[in-house]
Enzyme design. Structure first.
Site, PDB file in Angstrom:
ATOM      1  N   GLU A  26       1.533 -12.901  -5.263  1.00 29.13           N
ATOM      2  CA  GLU A  26       1.869 -11.728  -6.076  1.00 29.13           C
ATOM      3  C   GLU A  26       1.077 -10.578  -5.482  1.00 29.13           C
ATOM      4  OE1 GLU A  26       2.049  -8.927  -7.983  1.00 29.13           O
ATOM      5  OE2 GLU A  26       0.919  -9.714  -9.683  1.00 29.13           O
ATOM      6  N   CYS A  32      -0.653  -3.542  -9.628  1.00 31.59           N
ATOM      7  CA  CYS A  32       0.275  -3.797  -8.526  1.00 31.59           C
ATOM      8  C   CYS A  32       1.686  -3.301  -8.866  1.00 31.59           C
ATOM      9  CB  CYS A  32       0.296  -5.265  -8.186  1.00 31.59           C
ATOM     10  SG  CYS A  32       0.478  -6.316  -9.625  1.00 31.59           S
ATOM     11  N   GLU A  52       0.619   1.806  -0.777  1.00 23.48           N
ATOM     12  CA  GLU A  52       0.090   1.543  -2.116  1.00 23.48           C
ATOM     13  C   GLU A  52      -1.318   2.129  -2.201  1.00 23.48           C
ATOM     14  OE1 GLU A  52      -0.902  -2.546  -3.178  1.00 23.48           O
ATOM     15  OE2 GLU A  52      -0.074  -2.176  -5.159  1.00 23.48           O
ATOM     16  N   LYS A 109     -11.072 -18.708  -7.633  1.00 24.17           N
ATOM     17  CA  LYS A 109     -12.072 -17.731  -7.176  1.00 24.17           C
ATOM     18  C   LYS A 109     -11.739 -16.339  -7.710  1.00 24.17           C
ATOM     19  CE  LYS A 109     -12.549 -15.073  -3.583  1.00 24.17           C
ATOM     20  NZ  LYS A 109     -13.251 -13.895  -4.155  1.00 24.17           N
TER      21      LYS A 109
END
Lengths: 478, 298
Positions: free
Chosen positions: A258, A292, A389, A184
């Site tokens: 991840e 990331c 983040e 997906k």
């Protein structure tokens, strides 16, 4: 600062890519509508132009796709590795052939600059398939014992920041090891995965080996939780990663995650300043910082703080923000209105908490989602912009005096994905690297990727590695 | 019958493949090559020791570029060889069939296996390093990393009977890791090897990486085995007497020697030993220092 040079527009042609007005789900080798007929629109983040309308997968579609993958698994996993390899080599070659088309498509759907999709994303995508193709008939040599077996059906959910590259990281090792997949893509970047479906057809890949479901988080959750999925692979936010870890508890599903990061980029006083500035810029402004493993925390040795910041600001003033299809563009659009709102809110928090905010003079286009390169100085470890983040073009600058302090600050994070070290001294690089709790450490460089090199995080940046020999383990019953 | 059936076909002049070019033997010599039933097929160059020396020069010249290319790049080129061979499949089926006296279907199976063997080694270029290299946990504050490197110029005495599959099985592992090769083709059946040169020349493989000589292994072999600028020798196609002679000559500059291996079936999984035979291991030490301000060392 006024621009020294005026550049004429140099847009890459859109004519190389032909986007259909609508796309279905790719299940069992065919494009089909969603069971409940739902669709959603995907827009170009740089213009808000609607690019296409795609089917929105629901639980029934997930079930259909998993069944197709299960059916295909028996024959696919029984193929000799050398035959699976040749399918993957075909895919790698077709990606190489169509790479300009895919680069333009990715830039349109994602908003990132063409120079990145053309020179980074697409070459890495092709290389990843090429690399794992070569493993398919060499699994006996991979260090997991003789004849390691695949897991079965892999449910894979990928993010919007590197749509096709994350697809490659997921699908290539899964197929090489003999698994079948249901993937997906993110709801804001569905198109390149659908073009990949067409590549699978060109390559003659057996039906059901790769299934692509476009949709939202509910479809991702249904896929992850489907009882006939044997392997879950997710790249995305740490919050969703934790939810996935909870939802598969008590099952036999193998999982790799991840997730987020807050990478420290450590600059020592003996570092070559110009080279370090380039690395810092690359570390946080590559892909608008929506990475990331971005180097979003700059840790500068106090003695060179002012000099480095001056150089950095000068360099930021030369970055060109605008049309992602322009070959001279450095900073493209933020991927979505939602992400723009999040970046905006976090940057405002940084300012409210007392960090010093700076951006170069930078005109933002009137349509689309844009955020100027932003730098926060006088940041402490307690500031939100040093902890959370941001996933945007926002750099937080902190200082340190000793290597010990640099390491302590670098490791002071829930995350542990990446880090950078800038110094001319080899022994210091290695001593610091040894102490860092991060899965990837770049020394005198940043944001380097290669299919042979394992990538993944410590701590709440997730677990499992993608890339290299290590990346096979995630898809083998070992 | 149509007129075209009486058309006289054009014979191919088989030539050597050295330094990316197709020279005849500098000696001007040729020898007759026949099929398995003794029917004349072609005159192949009978290479001299001067041809062999030229081939070494070409291989040495190509070594820096080829060994310095990324493993990914080498892999793509090896894969390109497979692509080019696939396109010339019919030609090789005919040549291998004639050379080895195989039926069309058996020759086709041999050619297919040879194509797949290139694919197999294409995948090895960027993987062998993780298998045979790695970080060594030495008992001290040192970064210590071993990596494989190609040994240099490798002379390959190609198998005598398996003129094509056997040939590919010995060339591909040598060049996959970055070595360059001087190949003495099967004496009896050199034509598939000489045609392979035409494939290599159109596969983005830099000239000189593979050099193919036809002729007598016992004429060229001793010169190549004692050549001071050759680093290794694969004796796959040498008989026991010649193999021993060449191994003795190779000791002069301590060439790496791969002795003839009994091979029942060139189709079998080749493993990694043909690659590791021509790899050096380089180990790099570097102090890791300590974090303290004054405590680290170069």
């Amino acid at each position: 600062m006024a621009s020294l040079f005026e550049y004429a527009p140099a847009p890459e042609s859109r004519s190389v890519v032909d986007i259909a007005p609508s796309y279905g789900l790719f299940i069992d080798g065919e494009f089909t509508d969603a069971a409940d007929g739902k669709v959603f629109k995907t827009v170009s983040p740089s213009s808000e132009e609607v690019l296409s309308e795609v089917a929105q997968a629901g639980a029934a579609d997930v079930d259909r796709a998993v069944k197709a993958a299960r059916k295909a698994f028996e024959k696919w996993s029984a193929l000799p590795g050398s035959e699976r390899a040749k399918y993957l080599f075909r895919i790698a070659r077709i990606i190489q052939e169509r790479s300009r088309e895919l680069a333009v498509l990715e830039t349109l759907d994602n908003g990132k600059p063409i120079k990145e999709t053309r020179d980074a994303d697409l070459p890495l995508v092709a290389a990843h398939f090429f690399y794992y193709a070569g493993w398919a008939d060499k699994l006996d040599h991979a260090g997991y014992g003789a004849n390691p077996r695949p897991l079965g059906v892999a449910g894979q959910v990928i993010p919007w920041n590197f749509p096709l590259l994350m697809l490659a990281w997921k699908i290539a090792p899964a197929l090489a090891t003999g698994n079948t997949v249901v993937l997906k893509p993110a709801e804001t970047t569905p198109l390149s995965a659908l073009f990949f479906a067409d590549i699978c057809r060109q390559a003659g890949l057996p039906k059901g080996v790769v299934n692509i479901l476009t949709g939202y988080g509910d479809a991702g959750a249904a896929l992850v939780e489907h009882p006939d999925v044997n392997k879950v692979a997710f790249t995305g936010s740490t919050a969703v990663g934790k939810a996935i870890a909870r939802s598969i508890a008590g099952t036999d599903k193998k999982v790799t995650l991840e997730l987020g990061g807050k990478g420290a980029n450590i600059v020592f006083d003996d570092a070559p300043i110009d080279q370090a500035v380039e690395g810092i810029v690359n570390g946080i402004f590559f892909n608008q910082g929506q990475v990331c493993c971005a180097g979003s925390r700059l840790l500068v040795q106090e003695s060179i703080h002012d000099e480095l910041l001056d150089s950095l600001k000068r360099r930021l003033s030369t970055l060109r923000l605008g049309d992602p299809l322009d070959k001279n563009t450095d900073i493209g659009a933020i991927n979505s209105a939602e992400q723009l709102a999040r970046i905006t809110a976090l940057a405002d928090t940084g300012e409210a908490e007392g960090a010093e905010r700076w951006s170069p003079a930078c005109e933002l286009p009137s349509a689309g989602y844009w955020f100027a390169p932003t730098l926060f100085s006088n940041v402490t470890q307690a500031h939100t912009v040093a902890r959370d983040e941001i996933f945007g073009p926002v750099l937080s600058v902190l200082t340190f005096r000793t290597p010990d302090e640099a390491v302590a600050k670098a490791n002071n994070s829930q995350y542990g994905l990446s880090a950078g070290i800038w110094t001319e001294k080899g022994s210091r690089i290695l001593a610091v690297a040894n102490q860092l709790r991060a899965g990837v450490v770049w020394a005198n460089t940043f944001n380097k990727f290669d299919p042979t090199s394992p990538f993944g995080g410590y701590k709440e940046s997730g677990f499992g590695r993608e890339g290299g020999r290590h990346g096979l383990e995630a898809y083998l019953d070992v | 019958m149509s007129e075209s059936s009486v058309r006289l076909n054009v014979f191919k002049t088989y030539k050597l493949y050295v330094g990316g070019k197709f020279p005849r033997s500098e000696s001007g010599r040729v020898y007759e090559v026949s099929d398995s039933k003794g029917k004349w097929l072609a005159n192949a160059p009978l290479s001299s020791r001067k041809d062999a020396r030229d081939a070494v020069v070409a291989a040495r010249k190509a070594f820096g570029g080829w060994s310095g290319a990324t493993a990914y790049n080498r892999g793509q080129i090896l894969y390109r060889i497979a692509e080019m061979l696939e396109g010339r499949r019919e030609q090789f089926v005919r040549e291998v069939g004639e050379a080895e006296g195989l039926s069309k279907s058996k020759a086709a199976a041999v050619v297919d296996a040879a194509i797949d063997r290139w694919v197999w080694y294409a995948g090895w270029t960027d993987k062998i390093g993780q298998l045979v290299g790695g970080a060594n946990p030495v008992a001290g504050p040192f970064f210590n990393l071993s990596t494989p490197e190609p040994t240099g110029v490798v002379t390959v005495v190609a198998p005598q009977d398996s003129s094509f599959l056997g040939l590919v099985c010995v060339i591909a592992p040598v060049i996959a890791t970055g070595n360059t090769a001087v190949v003495i083709a099967s004496e009896k059946s050199p034509l598939p090897a000489l045609s392979l040169g035409e494939v290599l020349a159109t596969s983005d493989l830099p000239g000189g990486v593979v050099n193919i000589l036809s002729g007598k292994a016992d004429e060229m072999g001793p010169h190549l085995a004692s050549h001071q600028d050759v680093n290794a020798i694969d004796l796959a196609g040498a008989g026991p007497v010649l193999a021993k002679e060449l191994e003795i000559a190779a000791a002069d500059n301590l060439k790496r020697v791969l002795r003839p291996q009994p091979v029942d079936d060139w189709n079998a999984d080749p493993g990694t030993s043909r690659m590791t035979a021509f790899l050096e291991t380089k180990t790099v030490w570097h102090p890791t220092g300590s974090l303290g301000a004054g405590g680290s060392s170069y």
